[in-house]
Design an enzyme around this catalytic site. Structure first.
Site, PDB file in Angstrom:
ATOM      1  N   TYR A  49       0.812  -1.229   0.000  1.00 51.73           N
ATOM      2  CA  TYR A  49       0.000   0.000   0.000  1.00 51.73           C
ATOM      3  C   TYR A  49       0.840   1.272   0.000  1.00 51.73           C
ATOM      4  CZ  TYR A  49      -3.565  -3.331   1.754  1.00 51.73           C
ATOM      5  OH  TYR A  49      -4.404  -4.406   1.940  1.00 51.73           O
ATOM      6  N   LEU A 186     -17.689  -4.457   1.537  1.00 47.59           N
ATOM      7  CA  LEU A 186     -18.606  -3.460   0.970  1.00 47.59           C
ATOM      8  C   LEU A 186     -18.376  -3.305  -0.525  1.00 47.59           C
ATOM      9  CD1 LEU A 186     -18.467  -0.748   3.792  1.00 47.59           C
ATOM     10  CD2 LEU A 186     -20.198  -2.508   3.423  1.00 47.59           C
ATOM     11  N   SER A 226     -12.455   4.136   4.416  1.00 45.44           N
ATOM     12  CA  SER A 226     -13.048   5.295   3.771  1.00 45.44           C
ATOM     13  C   SER A 226     -12.160   6.481   4.073  1.00 45.44           C
ATOM     14  CB  SER A 226     -14.462   5.564   4.285  1.00 45.44           C
ATOM     15  OG  SER A 226     -14.977   6.724   3.670  1.00 45.44           O
ATOM     16  N   ARG A 231     -18.261   8.630   7.016  1.00 43.70           N
ATOM     17  CA  ARG A 231     -18.359   7.216   6.631  1.00 43.70           C
ATOM     18  C   ARG A 231     -17.521   6.349   7.577  1.00 43.70           C
ATOM     19  NH1 ARG A 231     -18.849   5.682   1.349  1.00 43.70           N
ATOM     20  NH2 ARG A 231     -20.449   7.257   1.204  1.00 43.70           N
ATOM     21  N   ASN A 235     -19.295   3.392   9.760  1.00 44.96           N
ATOM     22  CA  ASN A 235     -18.791   2.017   9.629  1.00 44.96           C
ATOM     23  C   ASN A 235     -18.413   1.414  10.981  1.00 44.96           C
ATOM     24  OD1 ASN A 235     -19.093   2.027   6.860  1.00 44.96           O
ATOM     25  ND2 ASN A 235     -16.938   2.456   6.419  1.00 44.96           N
TER      26      ASN A 235
END
Length: 258
Positions: A49, A186, A226, A231, A235
């Site tokens: 990442y 999701l 997110s 959000r 969550n």
């Protein structure tokens, strides 16, 4: 308090984690800071990442003790031959002297499967990592590692969603005592599905909250991500409602329809 599941060494793994895949450096920092302020205590990143330093900075700047935050990162298979060096780099970038969980991101070539797993075990024995596991492995590959070394992965992180879940596969992990972490729950879900919108309406929550709560009902670790603070907050806000057995069964059935 977030629900936790105990890993074999006794570490409590929070069932709700914050995922950081595809979060660019600045967004990763801001989102992890927001997540920790909101109450998340489990953050998931990976060498792939390229945001480990931003995640580490966010944890440090949060003011929380290192012990309070469960940090996971992952080893890319192409780094398997210099696993320890990669781990040391991850620790340096994250600004910590140990990881709570280190995973092999996806299976290596056949001839490196066992040697890579041995590298993770030796890092654990050296105290650099508290728990080790895998990601995207089949139960057969997990058995191969366990048989070769006598020690099995604590965790397997795999895709899991209403449209892509397999009770038999979950049972295979349970039988072995391997914790399942689900990712892309999701992303791989149609949140406009009438089953989900109907359940959400009845409980006064969002379809995304319904899907995440469904994971928790099955004791599957979730890693929603997110870059939007509201959000990130919704969550995490999964304790104020309970899915009924009928709700869970209706969501389980989406895999046949999916």
């Amino acid at each position: 308090m977030t629900k936790t599941v105990n890993l074999p060494d006794g570490t409590a793994l929070p069932l709700i984690g914050f995922g950081t895949w595809q979060l660019q450096p600045e967004a990763a920092y801001e989102s992890v800071r927001a997540a920790l302020e909101i109450g998340y205590r489990h953050v998931d990143t990976a060498t792939l990442y390229q945001n480990e330093s931003d995640v580490g900075r966010a944890v440090k700047d949060s003011g929380l003790d290192r012990e309070q935050v469960f940090i996971t990162t992952k080893l890319r298979p192409q780094d398997a031959r210099h696993a320890r060096r990669t781990l040391e780099s991850s620790l340096r970038l994250l600004g910590t002297d140990y990881l709570d969980l280190w995973l092999i991101h996806w299976p290596t070539d056949q001839d490196e499967l066992v040697s890579t797993w041995q590298e993770l075990l030796s890092a654990k024995d050296a105290g650099l990592v508290r728990n080790v596991g895998v990601s995207n492995y089949s139960p057969e590959l997990i058995d191969l590692l366990t048989k070769a070394t006598g020690r099995q992965p604590a965790v397997n992180q795999i895709p899991w969603s209403p449209a892509q879940h397999d009770p038999a596969l979950l049972e295979e992990h349970r039988r072995r005592g391997v914790v399942v972490e689900g990712y892309s729950g999701l992303k791989n879900t149609d949140l406009n599905d009438p089953v989900l919108t109907g359940i959400a309406q009845r409980h006064g929550v969002t379809p995304a909250q319904v899907v995440l709560r469904w994971h928790l009902e099955h004791d599957i670790v979730i890693l929603p991500r997110s870059s939007r603070r509201e959000r990130v907050a919704t969550n995490f806000d999964l304790q104020g409602f309970d899915l009924t057995a009928e709700d869970v069964a209706a969501i389980d059935a989406l895999t046949q329809a999916g």
